[in-house]
Design a protein around this motif. Structure first.
Motif, PDB file in Angstrom:
ATOM      1  N   MET A   1      35.368  36.137  42.337  1.00  0.00           N
ATOM      2  CA  MET A   1      35.832  36.889  41.180  1.00  0.00           C
ATOM      3  C   MET A   1      36.324  38.252  41.633  1.00  0.00           C
ATOM      4  SD  MET A   1      33.801  37.763  37.692  1.00  0.00           S
ATOM      5  CE  MET A   1      34.581  36.814  36.422  1.00  0.00           C
ATOM      6  N   GLY A   2      37.436  38.717  41.069  1.00  0.00           N
ATOM      7  CA  GLY A   2      38.015  39.973  41.482  1.00  0.00           C
ATOM      8  C   GLY A   2      37.157  41.172  41.095  1.00  0.00           C
ATOM      9  N   VAL A  20      49.410  44.757  51.196  1.00  0.00           N
ATOM     10  CA  VAL A  20      48.251  45.285  50.476  1.00  0.00           C
ATOM     11  C   VAL A  20      47.141  44.240  50.414  1.00  0.00           C
ATOM     12  CG1 VAL A  20      47.459  46.205  48.266  1.00  0.00           C
ATOM     13  CG2 VAL A  20      49.733  46.825  49.144  1.00  0.00           C
ATOM     14  N   GLU A  21      47.517  43.013  50.089  1.00  0.00           N
ATOM     15  CA  GLU A  21      46.526  41.936  50.010  1.00  0.00           C
ATOM     16  C   GLU A  21      45.866  41.701  51.362  1.00  0.00           C
ATOM     17  OE1 GLU A  21      47.439  38.409  47.683  1.00  0.00           O
ATOM     18  OE2 GLU A  21      49.328  39.340  47.100  1.00  0.00           O
ATOM     19  N   TRP A  22      46.668  41.669  52.431  1.00  0.00           N
ATOM     20  CA  TRP A  22      46.113  41.459  53.770  1.00  0.00           C
ATOM     21  C   TRP A  22      45.099  42.541  54.116  1.00  0.00           C
ATOM     22  CZ3 TRP A  22      51.640  40.607  56.099  1.00  0.00           C
ATOM     23  CH2 TRP A  22      52.059  39.297  55.822  1.00  0.00           C
ATOM     24  N   GLY A  28      37.489  42.980  53.473  1.00  0.00           N
ATOM     25  CA  GLY A  28      36.484  42.330  52.638  1.00  0.00           C
ATOM     26  C   GLY A  28      36.345  42.940  51.262  1.00  0.00           C
ATOM     27  N   VAL A  29      37.409  43.528  50.750  1.00  0.00           N
ATOM     28  CA  VAL A  29      37.380  44.172  49.431  1.00  0.00           C
ATOM     29  C   VAL A  29      37.903  43.192  48.385  1.00  0.00           C
ATOM     30  CG1 VAL A  29      38.249  46.094  48.033  1.00  0.00           C
ATOM     31  CG2 VAL A  29      37.735  46.446  50.472  1.00  0.00           C
ATOM     32  N   ASP A  30      37.088  42.863  47.415  1.00  0.00           N
ATOM     33  CA  ASP A  30      37.522  42.006  46.313  1.00  0.00           C
ATOM     34  C   ASP A  30      38.455  42.777  45.393  1.00  0.00           C
ATOM     35  OD1 ASP A  30      36.049  39.835  47.152  1.00  0.00           O
ATOM     36  OD2 ASP A  30      34.318  40.323  45.901  1.00  0.00           O
ATOM     37  N   TYR A  31      39.400  42.072  44.809  1.00  0.00           N
ATOM     38  CA  TYR A  31      40.347  42.725  43.907  1.00  0.00           C
ATOM     39  C   TYR A  31      40.814  41.733  42.846  1.00  0.00           C
ATOM     40  CZ  TYR A  31      43.795  40.270  46.797  1.00  0.00           C
ATOM     41  OH  TYR A  31      44.508  39.301  47.472  1.00  0.00           O
ATOM     42  N   GLU A  32      41.307  42.277  41.769  1.00  0.00           N
ATOM     43  CA  GLU A  32      41.899  41.462  40.714  1.00  0.00           C
ATOM     44  C   GLU A  32      43.406  41.393  40.945  1.00  0.00           C
ATOM     45  OE1 GLU A  32      42.716  41.537  35.883  1.00  0.00           O
ATOM     46  OE2 GLU A  32      41.145  42.819  36.729  1.00  0.00           O
ATOM     47  N   TYR A  33      43.935  40.189  41.005  1.00  0.00           N
ATOM     48  CA  TYR A  33      45.364  39.967  41.238  1.00  0.00           C
ATOM     49  C   TYR A  33      46.079  39.891  39.889  1.00  0.00           C
ATOM     50  CZ  TYR A  33      49.661  37.583  42.758  1.00  0.00           C
ATOM     51  OH  TYR A  33      50.968  37.241  42.990  1.00  0.00           O
ATOM     52  N   ILE A  34      47.128  40.690  39.736  1.00  0.00           N
ATOM     53  CA  ILE A  34      47.927  40.682  38.506  1.00  0.00           C
ATOM     54  C   ILE A  34      49.373  40.371  38.877  1.00  0.00           C
ATOM     55  CG2 ILE A  34      48.698  41.994  36.492  1.00  0.00           C
ATOM     56  CD1 ILE A  34      46.198  43.777  36.876  1.00  0.00           C
TER      57      ILE A  34
END
Length: 228
Positions: A1-2, A20-22, A28-34
């Motif tokens: 979950m982001g 940015v995603e890479w 190891g930082v979780d994020y919400e993809y929009i």
């Protein structure tokens, strides 16, 4: 979950967004993809980046950061695990130099080459090849630009490994030469085989179809781009 505190406003095929995603995934930082429709820009994007109205946008603690290289440095300064930029100031400066060199002399020019034809394309390809020669010298003797692991410059130039061959196929041209750029090709293979990179690449057939459409739409745009 982001992570609700970290969001990335994205476009599926953008190499700038992938940087940015890479970086986030390597740390190891979780994020919400929009996902953003860059051809019908949402109120959210226009609010978060009212200046250039482009992706990527990183939102951290409700504060937006824009421009992929600036975002990479922000990520590196915010999350200490897995450092991206070298520690020594001179090496950091060199990494920034090569990132900007590849952007101006290779990425921008390869885009022109893909979206043009005839003399314009030939001129663009020649300029891009000259840039590739410089990059080849820089990567010789190294597994990654960052040394033994992927760093800032690998992420910045990561588009070369996946998007540049797509540009070449779409534009029916050759910029990377296996007989001249063996070190670059070895780096490309090392980069693409890394699990974080491999699992986050867009589908190649869909990517090819997208850039074929872009070339068709932009084919006349760059005629006369290079002034004699």
């Amino acid at each position: 979950m982001g992570n609700k505190d970290v969001k990335v406003v994205s476009f599926w095929v953008s190499p700038f967004v992938k940087r940015v995603e890479w970086a986030l995934k390597l740390k190891g930082v979780d994020y919400e993809y929009i996902e953003e429709d860059i051809y019908n820009k949402s109120p959210l994007l226009l609010e978060l980046n009212s200046v250039t109205k482009k992706v990527p946008v990183l939102v951290h603690n409700h504060k937006p950061i824009v421009e992929s290289f600036i975002i990479l440095e922000y990520i590196d300064e915010t999350w200490n695990q897995y450092p991206l930029l070298p520690h020594h100031p001179h090496e950091r400066a060199l990494a920034r130099f090569w990132a900007n060199f590849a952007e101006r002399k290779l990425l921008d020019i390869a885009w022109v080459a893909m979206c043009s034809s005839g003399n314009e394309q030939e001129k663009a390809v020649n300029i891009a090849r000259e840039a590739m020669e410089k990059i080849e010298e820089e990567i010789k003797g190294k597994k990654f630009f960052g040394g033994e692991y992927i760093g800032f410059l690998d992420i910045a130039l990561g588009w070369i490994s996946y998007w540049l061959p797509v540009f070449e196929e779409v534009g029916s041209m050759q910029i990377i030469d296996s007989s001249k750029h063996s070190a670059t090709i070895a780096w490309m293979n090392n980069f693409l085989s890394h699990p974080v990179i491999k699992e986050s690449l867009p589908p190649r057939d869909k990517t090819l179809a997208y850039f074929h459409t872009r070339r068709k739409a932009l084919l006349s745009t760059f005629q006369g781009f290079f002034k004699d």
